[in-house]
Write an enzyme that holds these catalytic residues in place. Structure first.
Site, PDB file in Angstrom:
ATOM      1  CE  LYS A 126       8.026  -7.213   3.221  1.00 27.28           C
ATOM      2  NZ  LYS A 126       8.905  -8.140   2.519  1.00 27.28           N
ATOM      3  CG  ASP A 145       8.777  -4.565  -1.793  1.00 26.54           C
ATOM      4  OD1 ASP A 145       9.143  -3.468  -2.255  1.00 26.54           O
ATOM      5  OD2 ASP A 145       8.042  -5.335  -2.430  1.00 26.54           O
TER       6      ASP A 145
END
Ligand code: SF4
Length: 228
Positions: A126, A145
């Site tokens: 991420k 996220d």
């Protein structure tokens, strides 16, 4: 293309068109002047608001302006500076490890591939995606996220809860050149409208495209399955 995926791809395009209208120029809320600062800010933003991180980073970068400087910092001093962001012991450990690796292995420059980025302490897929897009304008993946995870599920763009599988689903249905901004737009929309606990479905322009419109009336158990 299978029917289901075709339907999702068409709906994704309609959703993106509406999000573009609302957020014509999306960008990260984390203040940064270069890819290294974005990497540090993103590590600090775990379990912390971007606004709070933005109050911490000016001091951090005035003390240690680049990876080489931070690599020489004392952990206790760094912990003291980043304490308000929470989980400061682990974050300090990761940032020192990141500074050392970027200095010693990558010549002081943040690398430009996911494969290299994920070898840096504290950087998972991420964060790597956030840094690649926000720091270099490279779309190698789509950062998932907590907001992207929640919205993708509610909007019926994935049936998965695992971020890696969600990312693959989103990469299939959104055009590559949009990936970085899709992340920003979903994050902003998650904050402004489709809140984890109080989604404003009545005022939501995505409602006609959303299979979970009215989600706020669902049971807590169901909400938990969304990863909230
Ligand atoms: S209709 Fe409700 S659940 Fe669906 S995207 Fe909008 S706010 Fe979120």
């Amino acid at each position: 293309m299978k029917n289901k995926e075709k339907e999702r791809t068409e709906r994704a395009a309609a959703i993106l068109a509406l999000l573009k209208k609302r957020y014509p120029e999306p960008e990260t809320m984390l203040d940064h002047a270069n890819p290294w600062e974005l990497l540090v800010a993103t590590v600090l933003a775990a379990q912390c608001t971007d606004a709070r991180v933005n109050t911490i980073t000016p001091k951090l970068f005035s003390f240690w302006p680049d990876p080489a400087a931070l690599a020489g910092a004392a952990q206790e001093e760094l912990e003291e500076v980043i304490r308000p962001t929470g989980f400061y012991h682990n974050k300090a450990k990761n940032l020192l490890g990141a500074a050392r690796r970027v200095t010693e292995v990558f010549g002081g420059q943040v690398p430009r591939t996911i494969e290299e980025l994920v070898t840096i302490p504290g950087v998972a897929r991420k964060t790597a995606n956030v840094v690649l897009w926000g720091g270099f304008g490279i779309n190698e993946g789509l950062a998932v996220d907590t907001h992207v995870k929640r919205l993708s599920f509610r909007l019926g763009l994935t049936e998965h809860t695992d971020p890696v599988k969600i990312e693959k689903d989103l990469m299939r249905i959104f055009p590559r050149e949009e990936w970085g901004d899709v992340n920003h737009r979903l994050v902003w929309f998650g904050r402004d409208v489709c809140d984890a606990r109080k989604p404003d479905c009545d005022a939501c322009e995505l409602a006609p495209l959303c299979p979970r419109c009215g989600v706020k009336t669902e049971s807590r158990k169901k909400a938990a399955s969304e990863g909230r």
